[in-house]
Design a protein around this motif. Structure first.
Motif, PDB file in Angstrom:
ATOM      1  N   ILE A   1     -45.639  -4.115  37.487  1.00  0.00           N
ATOM      2  CA  ILE A   1     -45.507  -4.778  36.185  1.00  0.00           C
ATOM      3  C   ILE A   1     -45.126  -3.758  35.115  1.00  0.00           C
ATOM      4  CG2 ILE A   1     -46.763  -5.998  34.355  1.00  0.00           C
ATOM      5  CD1 ILE A   1     -46.118  -7.754  36.787  1.00  0.00           C
ATOM      6  N   THR A   2     -44.044  -4.040  34.386  1.00  0.00           N
ATOM      7  CA  THR A   2     -43.569  -3.097  33.359  1.00  0.00           C
ATOM      8  C   THR A   2     -44.283  -3.289  32.028  1.00  0.00           C
ATOM      9  OG1 THR A   2     -41.779  -4.569  32.608  1.00  0.00           O
ATOM     10  CG2 THR A   2     -41.272  -3.008  34.409  1.00  0.00           C
ATOM     11  N   HIS A   3     -44.603  -4.548  31.678  1.00  0.00           N
ATOM     12  CA  HIS A   3     -45.274  -4.820  30.403  1.00  0.00           C
ATOM     13  C   HIS A   3     -45.715  -6.283  30.368  1.00  0.00           C
ATOM     14  CE1 HIS A   3     -41.269  -6.345  29.541  1.00  0.00           C
ATOM     15  NE2 HIS A   3     -41.688  -6.914  28.421  1.00  0.00           N
TER      16      HIS A   3
ATOM     17  N   HIS B   1     -40.385  -0.808  23.326  1.00  0.00           N
ATOM     18  CA  HIS B   1     -40.006  -2.224  23.346  1.00  0.00           C
ATOM     19  C   HIS B   1     -40.610  -2.941  22.126  1.00  0.00           C
ATOM     20  CE1 HIS B   1     -39.234  -6.209  24.611  1.00  0.00           C
ATOM     21  NE2 HIS B   1     -40.272  -6.414  25.373  1.00  0.00           N
ATOM     22  N   THR B   2     -41.873  -3.302  22.199  1.00  0.00           N
ATOM     23  CA  THR B   2     -42.539  -3.995  21.098  1.00  0.00           C
ATOM     24  C   THR B   2     -43.594  -3.055  20.515  1.00  0.00           C
ATOM     25  OG1 THR B   2     -42.229  -6.113  22.201  1.00  0.00           O
ATOM     26  CG2 THR B   2     -43.899  -6.023  20.474  1.00  0.00           C
ATOM     27  N   VAL B   3     -43.630  -2.921  19.188  1.00  0.00           N
ATOM     28  CA  VAL B   3     -44.584  -2.023  18.538  1.00  0.00           C
ATOM     29  C   VAL B   3     -46.011  -2.370  18.968  1.00  0.00           C
ATOM     30  CG1 VAL B   3     -45.517  -1.262  16.320  1.00  0.00           C
ATOM     31  CG2 VAL B   3     -43.065  -1.698  16.560  1.00  0.00           C
ATOM     32  N   GLY B   4     -46.772  -1.353  19.421  1.00  0.00           N
ATOM     33  CA  GLY B   4     -48.170  -1.557  19.808  1.00  0.00           C
ATOM     34  C   GLY B   4     -48.362  -2.036  21.227  1.00  0.00           C
ATOM     35  N   LYS B   5     -47.285  -2.339  21.931  1.00  0.00           N
ATOM     36  CA  LYS B   5     -47.410  -2.850  23.312  1.00  0.00           C
ATOM     37  C   LYS B   5     -46.877  -1.810  24.293  1.00  0.00           C
ATOM     38  CE  LYS B   5     -46.309  -7.166  24.283  1.00  0.00           C
ATOM     39  NZ  LYS B   5     -47.532  -7.691  24.909  1.00  0.00           N
ATOM     40  N   PRO B   6     -47.729  -1.295  25.193  1.00  0.00           N
ATOM     41  CA  PRO B   6     -47.228  -0.340  26.188  1.00  0.00           C
ATOM     42  C   PRO B   6     -46.175  -0.997  27.082  1.00  0.00           C
ATOM     43  CG  PRO B   6     -49.641  -0.406  26.157  1.00  0.00           C
ATOM     44  CD  PRO B   6     -49.165  -1.559  25.347  1.00  0.00           C
ATOM     45  N   SER B   7     -45.104  -0.254  27.366  1.00  0.00           N
ATOM     46  CA  SER B   7     -44.052  -0.775  28.243  1.00  0.00           C
ATOM     47  C   SER B   7     -43.427   0.387  28.998  1.00  0.00           C
ATOM     48  CB  SER B   7     -42.997  -1.543  27.434  1.00  0.00           C
ATOM     49  OG  SER B   7     -42.435  -0.718  26.436  1.00  0.00           O
ATOM     50  N   PHE B   8     -42.949   0.107  30.197  1.00  0.00           N
ATOM     51  CA  PHE B   8     -42.476   1.167  31.080  1.00  0.00           C
ATOM     52  C   PHE B   8     -41.218   0.741  31.833  1.00  0.00           C
ATOM     53  CE2 PHE B   8     -46.960   1.660  30.376  1.00  0.00           C
ATOM     54  CZ  PHE B   8     -47.093   3.020  30.125  1.00  0.00           C
ATOM     55  N   GLY B   9     -40.391   1.747  32.141  1.00  0.00           N
ATOM     56  CA  GLY B   9     -39.282   1.550  33.049  1.00  0.00           C
ATOM     57  C   GLY B   9     -39.634   2.189  34.379  1.00  0.00           C
TER      58      GLY B   9
ATOM     59  N   ALA C   1     -36.217  -1.966  32.313  1.00  0.00           N
ATOM     60  CA  ALA C   1     -36.920  -3.176  31.886  1.00  0.00           C
ATOM     61  C   ALA C   1     -36.713  -3.340  30.371  1.00  0.00           C
ATOM     62  CB  ALA C   1     -38.384  -3.170  32.282  1.00  0.00           C
ATOM     63  N   ASP C   2     -37.580  -4.081  29.691  1.00  0.00           N
ATOM     64  CA  ASP C   2     -37.322  -4.394  28.279  1.00  0.00           C
ATOM     65  C   ASP C   2     -37.496  -3.147  27.414  1.00  0.00           C
ATOM     66  OD1 ASP C   2     -37.250  -6.873  29.375  1.00  0.00           O
ATOM     67  OD2 ASP C   2     -38.612  -7.808  27.943  1.00  0.00           O
ATOM     68  N   THR C   3     -36.499  -2.870  26.590  1.00  0.00           N
ATOM     69  CA  THR C   3     -36.598  -1.677  25.742  1.00  0.00           C
ATOM     70  C   THR C   3     -35.541  -1.693  24.638  1.00  0.00           C
ATOM     71  OG1 THR C   3     -36.746   0.750  25.790  1.00  0.00           O
ATOM     72  CG2 THR C   3     -34.990  -0.250  27.093  1.00  0.00           C
ATOM     73  N   ASN C   4     -35.855  -0.951  23.599  1.00  0.00           N
ATOM     74  CA  ASN C   4     -34.816  -0.545  22.661  1.00  0.00           C
ATOM     75  C   ASN C   4     -34.085   0.642  23.287  1.00  0.00           C
ATOM     76  OD1 ASN C   4     -34.801  -1.975  19.939  1.00  0.00           O
ATOM     77  ND2 ASN C   4     -37.000  -1.692  20.266  1.00  0.00           N
ATOM     78  N   ALA C   5     -33.078   1.161  22.608  1.00  0.00           N
ATOM     79  CA  ALA C   5     -32.379   2.348  23.105  1.00  0.00           C
ATOM     80  C   ALA C   5     -33.376   3.491  23.286  1.00  0.00           C
ATOM     81  CB  ALA C   5     -31.281   2.740  22.133  1.00  0.00           C
TER      82      ALA C   5
ATOM     83  N   HIS D   1     -30.093  -1.809  32.554  1.00  0.00           N
ATOM     84  CA  HIS D   1     -30.617  -1.635  31.188  1.00  0.00           C
ATOM     85  C   HIS D   1     -30.684  -2.979  30.477  1.00  0.00           C
ATOM     86  CE1 HIS D   1     -31.237   0.162  27.240  1.00  0.00           C
ATOM     87  NE2 HIS D   1     -31.013   1.394  27.682  1.00  0.00           N
ATOM     88  N   ASP D   2     -31.792  -3.214  29.797  1.00  0.00           N
ATOM     89  CA  ASP D   2     -31.926  -4.348  28.880  1.00  0.00           C
ATOM     90  C   ASP D   2     -30.827  -4.244  27.812  1.00  0.00           C
ATOM     91  OD1 ASP D   2     -32.775  -6.188  26.961  1.00  0.00           O
ATOM     92  OD2 ASP D   2     -34.647  -5.128  26.489  1.00  0.00           O
ATOM     93  N   VAL D   3     -29.954  -5.250  27.753  1.00  0.00           N
ATOM     94  CA  VAL D   3     -28.915  -5.246  26.714  1.00  0.00           C
ATOM     95  C   VAL D   3     -28.855  -6.637  26.073  1.00  0.00           C
ATOM     96  CG1 VAL D   3     -26.515  -4.796  26.136  1.00  0.00           C
ATOM     97  CG2 VAL D   3     -27.546  -3.563  28.039  1.00  0.00           C
TER      98      VAL D   3
END
Ligand SMILES: [Zn+2]
Ligand SMILES: [Zn+2]
Length: 245
Positions: free
Chosen positions: A60-62, A145-153, A164-168, A184-186
């Motif tokens: 699970i990435t996020h 990705h989302t402020v305050g939410k841990p997320s990983f590739g 997975a989901d991310t900004n640049a 890449h999430d685009v």
């Protein structure tokens, strides 16, 4: 015969109806790892001729619905329909806690057997920087990705990187090294987004060598009208397209 197969059982964004949730299936030695398990995962697997019982592990990435809401089905059905089939659940500690306490506990905390914890449904494997599954070594890296939410590739070195989901990610070139495929999430439906990288931003921020290895995923149902924005990219991943090594 290929040793490792990767295919996206879905490639759409969180609103997509046509392309399902962006969830990646990695297969080797007759076993299957799912990267993310959104609310369309069961149906998307069926379209690939697979069922929940065919899934050996999930990373699970996020914690967003298009990446985790399928876990309720996978947990209940593996336990009660598929004879106690146990799925390994890989995730970073910072994801595991909200995954159970803020997302799944409400619907899975009690069953006909009484009170449950997450490990009543899955074999939990906490992850820090890397994890091993079925002979493959994966690397994990933080995304924005989302402020305050841990997320990983996640990365399978030498084969692919999946953001997975991310900004640049400014340092992405250092992370992917020479991986030939960078999924890449685009976001293609507009030129700005608070939580997802847009094609315009990536063209501005990434070197052309990196851009030329990027295959867009997590796009909207309007992708066919937006493909001109992906000039300079390697392309975009069609749902179910197979990548082999
Ligand atoms: Zn998403
Ligand atoms: Zn997300």
């Amino acid at each position: 015969m290929s040793e490792i197969l990767a295919r996206f059982i879905g490639t759409g964004d969180s609103e997509s109806l046509d392309y399902y949730n962006t969830n990646l299936l990695v297969s080797t030695q007759a076993k299957n790892l799912l990267v993310d398990c959104g609310w369309t995962a069961k149906q998307a697997l069926r379209d690939q001729g697979l069922t929940i019982k065919d899934i050996d592990a999930i990373f699970i990435t996020h914690v967003h619905g298009d990446h985790v809401f399928g876990l309720e089905r996978f947990g209940f059905e593996s336990r009660y329909v598929h004879g106690g089939h146990r799925i390994k659940l890989y995730a970073c500690e910072s994801v595991l806690d909200p995954l159970w306490n803020e997302c799944l506990k409400g619907c899975m905390g009690y069953s006909s057997d009484g009170k449950n914890e997450l490990d009543d449904f899955f074999d939990i494997v906490p992850v820090s920087e890397r994890f091993f599954w079925n002979g493959l070594g994966f690397e994990v890296f933080p995304t924005t990705h989302t402020v305050g939410k841990p997320s990983f590739g996640v990365r399978l070195p030498g084969r692919f990187t999946f953001t997975a989901d991310t900004n640049a990610i400014p340092e992405l070139s250092l992370i992917v090294q020479d991986d030939p495929y960078v999924f890449h999430d685009v976001y293609v439906s507009g030129d700005t987004h608070p939580a997802h990288a847009t094609a315009l931003e990536l063209k501005r921020l990434y070197p052309s060598d990196l851009l030329g290895r990027i295959y867009a995923v997590h796009y909207g149902d309007d992708i066919m009208e937006q493909t001109h924005k992906l000039e300079g990219f390697a392309g975009w991943v069609r749902q179910g397209a197979l990548f082999e090594w």
